[in-house]
Design a protein around this motif. Sequence first.
Motif, short mmCIF file in Angstrom:
data_model
loop_
_atom_site.label_atom_id
_atom_site.label_comp_id
_atom_site.label_asym_id
_atom_site.label_seq_id
_atom_site.Cartn_x
_atom_site.Cartn_y
_atom_site.Cartn_z
N VAL A 1 -23.82 -9.83 -16.16
CA VAL A 1 -22.51 -9.86 -16.79
C VAL A 1 -22.09 -11.31 -16.84
O VAL A 1 -21.89 -11.93 -15.80
CB VAL A 1 -21.49 -9.04 -15.99
CG1 VAL A 1 -20.13 -9.15 -16.66
CG2 VAL A 1 -21.91 -7.59 -15.95
N SER A 2 -21.94 -11.84 -18.00
CA SER A 2 -21.51 -13.23 -18.13
C SER A 2 -20.02 -13.28 -18.38
O SER A 2 -19.38 -12.28 -18.64
CB SER A 2 -22.25 -13.89 -19.30
OG SER A 2 -21.87 -13.30 -20.52
N ASN B 1 -19.34 -8.94 -10.74
CA ASN B 1 -20.62 -9.45 -10.25
C ASN B 1 -20.56 -9.76 -8.75
O ASN B 1 -21.50 -9.48 -8.00
CB ASN B 1 -21.02 -10.69 -11.02
CG ASN B 1 -21.55 -10.37 -12.40
OD1 ASN B 1 -22.17 -9.34 -12.61
ND2 ASN B 1 -21.30 -11.25 -13.35
N MET B 2 -19.43 -10.31 -8.32
CA MET B 2 -19.26 -10.63 -6.91
C MET B 2 -19.25 -9.36 -6.06
O MET B 2 -19.85 -9.30 -4.99
CB MET B 2 -17.98 -11.43 -6.69
CG MET B 2 -17.72 -11.82 -5.24
SD MET B 2 -16.22 -12.79 -5.09
CE MET B 2 -15.01 -11.62 -5.66
N SER C 1 -26.56 -11.76 -11.61
CA SER C 1 -27.38 -10.57 -11.90
C SER C 1 -26.66 -9.32 -11.49
O SER C 1 -26.04 -9.26 -10.44
CB SER C 1 -28.71 -10.65 -11.14
OG SER C 1 -29.47 -11.74 -11.62
N GLY C 2 -26.74 -8.29 -12.33
CA GLY C 2 -26.13 -7.01 -12.02
C GLY C 2 -27.02 -6.17 -11.14
O GLY C 2 -28.13 -6.54 -10.78
N ARG D 1 -19.27 1.56 -16.40
CA ARG D 1 -20.68 1.88 -16.67
C ARG D 1 -21.60 0.87 -16.00
O ARG D 1 -22.65 1.24 -15.45
CB ARG D 1 -20.92 1.85 -18.18
CG ARG D 1 -22.37 2.08 -18.58
CD ARG D 1 -22.52 1.98 -20.09
NE ARG D 1 -23.84 2.40 -20.53
CZ ARG D 1 -24.22 2.47 -21.80
NH1 ARG D 1 -23.36 2.13 -22.75
NH2 ARG D 1 -25.44 2.87 -22.12
N HIS D 2 -21.23 -0.37 -16.02
CA HIS D 2 -22.08 -1.42 -15.43
C HIS D 2 -22.18 -1.32 -13.91
O HIS D 2 -23.25 -1.43 -13.34
CB HIS D 2 -21.54 -2.80 -15.81
CG HIS D 2 -22.21 -3.92 -15.08
ND1 HIS D 2 -23.50 -4.31 -15.36
CD2 HIS D 2 -21.79 -4.70 -14.06
CE1 HIS D 2 -23.83 -5.30 -14.55
NE2 HIS D 2 -22.82 -5.55 -13.75
N ILE D 3 -21.05 -1.08 -13.26
CA ILE D 3 -21.04 -1.17 -11.79
C ILE D 3 -21.34 0.15 -11.10
O ILE D 3 -21.78 0.17 -9.95
CB ILE D 3 -19.69 -1.74 -11.30
CG1 ILE D 3 -19.79 -2.17 -9.83
CG2 ILE D 3 -18.56 -0.73 -11.49
CD1 ILE D 3 -18.56 -2.88 -9.30
N SER D 4 -21.13 1.29 -11.77
CA SER D 4 -21.18 2.58 -11.09
C SER D 4 -22.57 3.20 -11.10
O SER D 4 -23.33 3.07 -12.05
CB SER D 4 -20.20 3.56 -11.73
OG SER D 4 -18.88 3.07 -11.65
N THR D 5 -22.87 3.89 -10.01
CA THR D 5 -24.08 4.71 -9.93
C THR D 5 -23.84 6.06 -10.59
O THR D 5 -24.65 6.52 -11.39
CB THR D 5 -24.47 4.93 -8.45
OG1 THR D 5 -24.47 3.68 -7.78
CG2 THR D 5 -25.84 5.58 -8.34
N ARG D 6 -22.73 6.70 -10.23
CA ARG D 6 -22.30 7.95 -10.86
C ARG D 6 -20.84 7.82 -11.23
O ARG D 6 -20.12 6.99 -10.66
CB ARG D 6 -22.49 9.14 -9.91
CG ARG D 6 -23.94 9.50 -9.64
CD ARG D 6 -24.06 10.69 -8.69
NE ARG D 6 -23.44 10.38 -7.41
CZ ARG D 6 -22.54 11.15 -6.81
NH1 ARG D 6 -22.14 12.27 -7.36
NH2 ARG D 6 -22.04 10.81 -5.64
N ILE D 7 -20.40 8.65 -12.16
CA ILE D 7 -19.02 8.56 -12.66
C ILE D 7 -18.40 9.95 -12.70
O ILE D 7 -19.03 10.92 -13.12
CB ILE D 7 -18.97 7.94 -14.07
CG1 ILE D 7 -19.51 6.51 -14.04
CG2 ILE D 7 -17.56 7.95 -14.63
CD1 ILE D 7 -19.63 5.87 -15.40
N GLY D 8 -17.15 10.04 -12.25
CA GLY D 8 -16.36 11.25 -12.37
C GLY D 8 -15.22 11.01 -13.34
O GLY D 8 -14.58 9.96 -13.30
#
Length: 379
Positions: A9-10, A252-253, A2-3, A276-283
Amino acid sequence: MSGKHGTTVSDASPAAPKGTDFGAGEDRKTGAASRSAALADPDSVRREPADGSLLPDRDVLIDVRGLKKYFPASRSLFGRVTRELKAVDDVSFRIHRGETFGLVGESGCGKSTTGRCIIRLHDVTSGKISYDGRDMAAMTEKELKPYRKRMQAIFQDPYSSLNPGMNVLQLISEPMEIHSAYSRAERRERVFELLAKVGLKSEHAERYPHEFSGGQRQRISIARSLAAGPEFVLCDEPISALDVSVQAQVVNMLEELQDELGLTYLFIAHDLSMVRHISTRIGVMYLGKLVEVAPSEELYTNPAHPYTEALLSAIPVPDPKAAAAGGRILQGDLPSPLETITGCKFRSRCPFAIGRCAVQEPELREIAPGHYAACHLHE
């Protein structure tokens, strides 16, 4: 697996979108209640350029202000620097506790140098790097030692970052020995515990780096980075050298470890869909400058800077018709950071450049709640 926001993410699908998240994440330490309190009390909030989140100062773990890192490119006969490479040129942003701040851009834009300056693998030319309220940029190596324990890094190539003459037990134990953490027996147990957390077995502890696959070596690097009990981890392109299916497993880990251990990440990568999947905000960085900062989903759905739009248009689409009718593909090559460029650094590749772009450099300013861009088109 689960993300962070309930997505998965499979192995077959390395990228999955996450919910809109303005700030350090509603599902983390800074929940809706703390955000509401911050908005209700303006005196408890410090708003500065390049950071769109409204959070109390106590939630800021790393505060980067005016960071510059110049490397000497040439010297005179007497050793005086005559030309400099401006790898990072006046960058400012903040990272909140428990969040993942993504940093993206083309190769040579300065994102890895920024990360290495934050953990002081590079001395900075100028600027401030406040870690939990203390300026690390001015610290001596002796003063930095306690902070080395709190900050660790995962690098792109695990094989080059692991000593081939040491087995896994020695590699993961070394940070604990340096920082005098645990007894010898406790260190061994700690190694076995960390191996389990990253999906390896205790019998792997006696093996050497060359006996593992690339994905397994990266898992060892992750376990090593967690050995001293850090709270901040620099993830410097940790998945770019891995197969797509392995990338999904590692991401995922990392998310699971973040949830379990309360880690804060600076995640540097080229794969925009994975960021995009892992980040809260992006610069988004270009030639040593931040050109856009926004919550992850906001950046992808409403990109404000032409460079961000071009990067997003380059993401592969699994539909030939959609790809053919796609958006703007970035043209031209990245200018040399040795060049002196007046005005906007992106203007030579920007299809919307105007006369003002050639003479005045745009400032990073808020164009929507939590969304910052450095472009004259939004002034």
